[in-house]
Design an enzyme around this catalytic site. Structure first.
Site, short mmCIF file in Angstrom:
data_model
loop_
_atom_site.label_atom_id
_atom_site.label_comp_id
_atom_site.label_asym_id
_atom_site.label_seq_id
_atom_site.Cartn_x
_atom_site.Cartn_y
_atom_site.Cartn_z
N ASN A 53 -10.41 -1.69 1.85
CA ASN A 53 -9.58 -1.41 0.68
C ASN A 53 -9.80 -2.39 -0.46
O ASN A 53 -9.60 -2.06 -1.64
CB ASN A 53 -8.10 -1.41 1.06
N CYS B 144 -7.29 2.84 -3.62
CA CYS B 144 -8.02 2.69 -2.37
C CYS B 144 -7.82 3.89 -1.44
O CYS B 144 -8.79 4.42 -0.89
CB CYS B 144 -7.63 1.38 -1.68
N SER C 82 -6.04 -14.30 -9.18
CA SER C 82 -5.45 -14.99 -8.03
C SER C 82 -5.07 -14.06 -6.89
O SER C 82 -4.78 -14.52 -5.78
CB SER C 82 -4.21 -15.78 -8.47
N GLY C 83 -5.08 -12.76 -7.13
CA GLY C 83 -4.78 -11.81 -6.06
C GLY C 83 -5.98 -11.57 -5.17
O GLY C 83 -7.07 -12.09 -5.41
N TYR C 84 -5.77 -10.77 -4.15
CA TYR C 84 -6.86 -10.50 -3.22
C TYR C 84 -8.01 -9.75 -3.90
O TYR C 84 -9.19 -10.06 -3.70
CB TYR C 84 -6.36 -9.70 -2.02
#
Length: 348
Positions: free
Chosen positions: A315, A153, A16-18
């Protein structure tokens, strides 16, 4: 009679995160992959496209809970830092191969981990089992690995930019300043991400002590003399790392070109960007949104022993999901750029 090869069955823990959303997007378009399950404790039972609206009509998958995960060929872990190490034994029962995008297994030394993360590692025996997942550095090890960890990143942008100089012993000291987009902070809102506070900000959020420095030291050399600062700017995706490298011997522009061509001319996702004219003479994160590229440029200071190295990535892609899929491809003997061919947009 030809038989179609069976797809590689994957699951994503923490979708569910980016970063997890980017994994879903990339793998949905991977010809050799079948996504079997995607987890989210917050959104279990809900359609994935309710959280990632860019995936409307791309999938009918629903989120499930981690407790509902079943066996698969490879498990991606895209969970908050600290979660993977707590349940790594459980995750290993689900899949013979794991790619972890968190910081839990990036460092191969428990003392080094405690120094930079501020607490002891709960499963240190696995630190040397995970292969550090920057393909341009560890391609052969990744190809034979069952456990791979994604790189940070900021660390990815910095290491890829500086490594050709450091591994040749040409640097006496480097000062790196990263400008980072807001998505680096994840999708959980906070006072710092509140629009009136975040909009227009140029905020120094980690002038010293950033934990990604641990990765830089591990890969550039534990005796490397580096100083690192991070600044948040008004950009959603992207990292621009500017490294001021103080050389211990003179280099000409031709020398630097030769070094970077030797190391990166055959790398699919690294581009040397150094033009004499135009507004995109040096790497620009804006052009890399959604791509797996790392663009690297440089400039020699004619008045000192300083070499400025500039590197840019998205990123969420080369700094997270894209690099994980690149490693996945290598682990399975698939063409490295499969599902990663997007070249970005211009203008954007």
């Amino acid at each position: 009679m030809s038989h179609k090869k069976s797809p590689i069955k994957v699951a994503i823990a923490g979708g569910s995160g980016y970063g997890g959303g980017e994994l879903v997007r990339l793998l949905l378009n991977h010809p050799d992959v079948e996504i079997c399950q995607v987890t989210s404790e917050r959104f279990a039972g809900k359609m994935i496209n309710k959280v990632h609206p860019n995936l409307r009509k791309a999938t009918n998958l629903k989120f499930c809970s981690i407790s509902q995960l079943t066996a698969c060929d490879l498990l991606f872990l895209s969970l908050p830092h600290g979660h993977a190490m707590e349940r790594i034994e459980f995750y290993k029962t689900l899949a013979p191969k794991i790619i972890d995008l968190s910081g839990d297994f990036r460092l191969n030394d428990a003392d080094h981990y405690e120094k930079w993360y501020g607490h002891s590692h709960t499963c240190p025996a696995y630190l040397t089992d995970f292969i550090y997942g920057i393909p341009e550095i560890n391609r052969n090890q990744i190809a034979n690995a069952n456990l791979v960890t994604g790189a940070g990143c900021n660390a990815t942008a910095t290491i890829l930019g500086l490594l050709p100089i450091f591994k040749r012993g040409l640097a006496s000291h480097a000062v790196i300043e990263v400008k980072a987009g807001s998505s680096e902070g994840g999708n959980r809102f906070s006072e710092a991400s509140h629009h009136p506070e975040r909009s227009g900000a140029v905020r120094s959020y980690k002038p010293t002590g950033h934990r990604h420095v641990a990765e830089m030291l591990q890969e550039l050399g534990m005796d490397a003399n580096i100083s690192f600062s991070a600044t948040s700017i008004e950009m959603v995706r992207g990292i621009l790392a500017t490294g001021h490298v103080f050389l211990n011997q003179p280099l000409t522009e031709k020398d630097v070109w030769k070094i970077y061509r030797e190391d990166y001319s055959n790398e699919r996702f690294i581009r040397i960007v150094k033009e004499k004219t135009g507004i995109y003479r040096y790497p620009e994160p804006k052009l890399l949104s959604g791509t797996n590229y790392c663009d690297i440029g440089f400039e020699i200071d004619p008045h000192s022993n300083r070499l400025v190295i500039i590197s840019a990535i998205d990123n969420l892609m080369k700094g997270a999901a894209g690099q994980a899929v690149q490693a996945f491809n290598i682990m399975h003997g698939i063409a490295e750029d499969t599902a990663l061919g997007f070249t970005g947009l211009h203008p954007i």
